[in-house]
Design a protein around this motif. Structure first.
Motif, short mmCIF file in Angstrom:
data_model
loop_
_atom_site.label_atom_id
_atom_site.label_comp_id
_atom_site.label_asym_id
_atom_site.label_seq_id
_atom_site.Cartn_x
_atom_site.Cartn_y
_atom_site.Cartn_z
N UNK A 85 0.80 -1.21 0.00
CA UNK A 85 0.00 0.00 0.00
C UNK A 85 0.85 1.27 0.00
N UNK A 86 2.14 1.17 0.31
CA UNK A 86 3.02 2.33 0.32
C UNK A 86 4.06 2.28 -0.78
N UNK A 87 4.13 1.20 -1.50
CA UNK A 87 5.19 1.02 -2.50
C UNK A 87 4.85 1.75 -3.80
N UNK A 88 5.81 2.52 -4.31
CA UNK A 88 5.59 3.14 -5.62
C UNK A 88 5.66 2.09 -6.71
N UNK A 89 5.02 2.34 -7.84
CA UNK A 89 5.10 1.37 -8.94
C UNK A 89 6.26 1.70 -9.87
N UNK A 90 6.75 2.94 -9.80
CA UNK A 90 7.90 3.34 -10.61
C UNK A 90 8.71 4.37 -9.85
N UNK A 91 10.03 4.36 -10.08
CA UNK A 91 10.93 5.26 -9.38
C UNK A 91 11.93 5.88 -10.36
N UNK A 92 12.58 6.93 -9.94
CA UNK A 92 13.62 7.56 -10.76
C UNK A 92 14.84 6.63 -10.84
N UNK A 93 15.71 6.85 -11.81
CA UNK A 93 16.93 6.03 -11.89
C UNK A 93 17.78 6.10 -10.62
N UNK A 94 17.90 7.28 -10.03
CA UNK A 94 18.69 7.40 -8.80
C UNK A 94 18.08 6.57 -7.67
N UNK A 95 16.75 6.64 -7.53
CA UNK A 95 16.07 5.86 -6.50
C UNK A 95 16.15 4.37 -6.81
N UNK A 96 16.06 4.01 -8.09
CA UNK A 96 16.17 2.60 -8.48
C UNK A 96 17.54 2.04 -8.10
N UNK A 143 9.50 6.97 -20.22
CA UNK A 143 9.76 8.39 -20.16
C UNK A 143 8.43 9.13 -20.22
N UNK A 144 8.22 9.98 -19.25
CA UNK A 144 7.02 10.80 -19.19
C UNK A 144 7.49 12.25 -19.17
N UNK A 145 7.28 12.92 -20.27
CA UNK A 145 7.82 14.27 -20.41
C UNK A 145 9.34 14.19 -20.43
N UNK A 146 9.98 14.87 -19.52
CA UNK A 146 11.45 14.82 -19.43
C UNK A 146 11.90 13.84 -18.36
N UNK A 147 10.96 13.25 -17.66
CA UNK A 147 11.30 12.37 -16.54
C UNK A 147 11.37 10.91 -16.96
N UNK A 148 12.44 10.23 -16.57
CA UNK A 148 12.60 8.81 -16.83
C UNK A 148 12.25 8.05 -15.55
N UNK A 149 11.41 7.03 -15.70
CA UNK A 149 11.00 6.21 -14.56
C UNK A 149 11.25 4.74 -14.86
N UNK A 150 11.54 4.01 -13.81
CA UNK A 150 11.77 2.56 -13.92
C UNK A 150 10.76 1.87 -13.02
N UNK A 151 10.02 0.94 -13.60
CA UNK A 151 9.03 0.19 -12.82
C UNK A 151 9.74 -0.69 -11.80
N UNK A 152 9.22 -0.72 -10.59
CA UNK A 152 9.83 -1.50 -9.52
C UNK A 152 9.85 -2.99 -9.88
N UNK A 153 8.80 -3.48 -10.53
CA UNK A 153 8.80 -4.89 -10.92
C UNK A 153 9.87 -5.17 -11.98
N UNK A 154 10.19 -4.19 -12.83
CA UNK A 154 11.26 -4.36 -13.81
C UNK A 154 12.62 -4.46 -13.12
N UNK A 155 12.79 -3.70 -12.04
CA UNK A 155 14.04 -3.77 -11.26
C UNK A 155 14.18 -5.16 -10.65
N UNK A 156 13.09 -5.66 -10.06
CA UNK A 156 13.13 -7.01 -9.46
C UNK A 156 13.46 -8.07 -10.50
#
Length: 66
Positions: free
Chosen positions: A10-21, A45-58
């Motif tokens: 319930x608190x986990x993001x579904x996507x994070x920045x590269x630094x957070x990843x 990529x959403x606008x200028x922001x790159x996000x990585x899905x947490x499940x993709x990291x796993x």
């Protein structure tokens, strides 16, 4: 320090920045950006922001035996 398996659903993001990843995976930013550049780790990529899905990291960590 928060790691991937410590996040509650319930608190986990579904996507994070590269630094957070990189921080969540316990790896360096250079290693993470190299995986992104090679296409081994997918991102969105959403606008200028790159996000990585947490499940993709796993999945990426599991496939690398980490």
């Amino acid at each position: 320090m928060t790691y991937l398996n410590e996040m509650t659903p319930k608190h986990a993001p579904i996507a994070v920045s590269p630094d957070e990843a990189a921080r969540l995976a316990g790896i360096g930013r250079t290693t993470l950006y190299a995986a992104l550049a090679k296409g081994d780790l997918p991102s969105i990529k959403i606008g200028t922001r790159r996000l990585i899905r947490v499940d993709a990291i796993r999945d990426w960590l599991a496939s690398n035996g980490t």
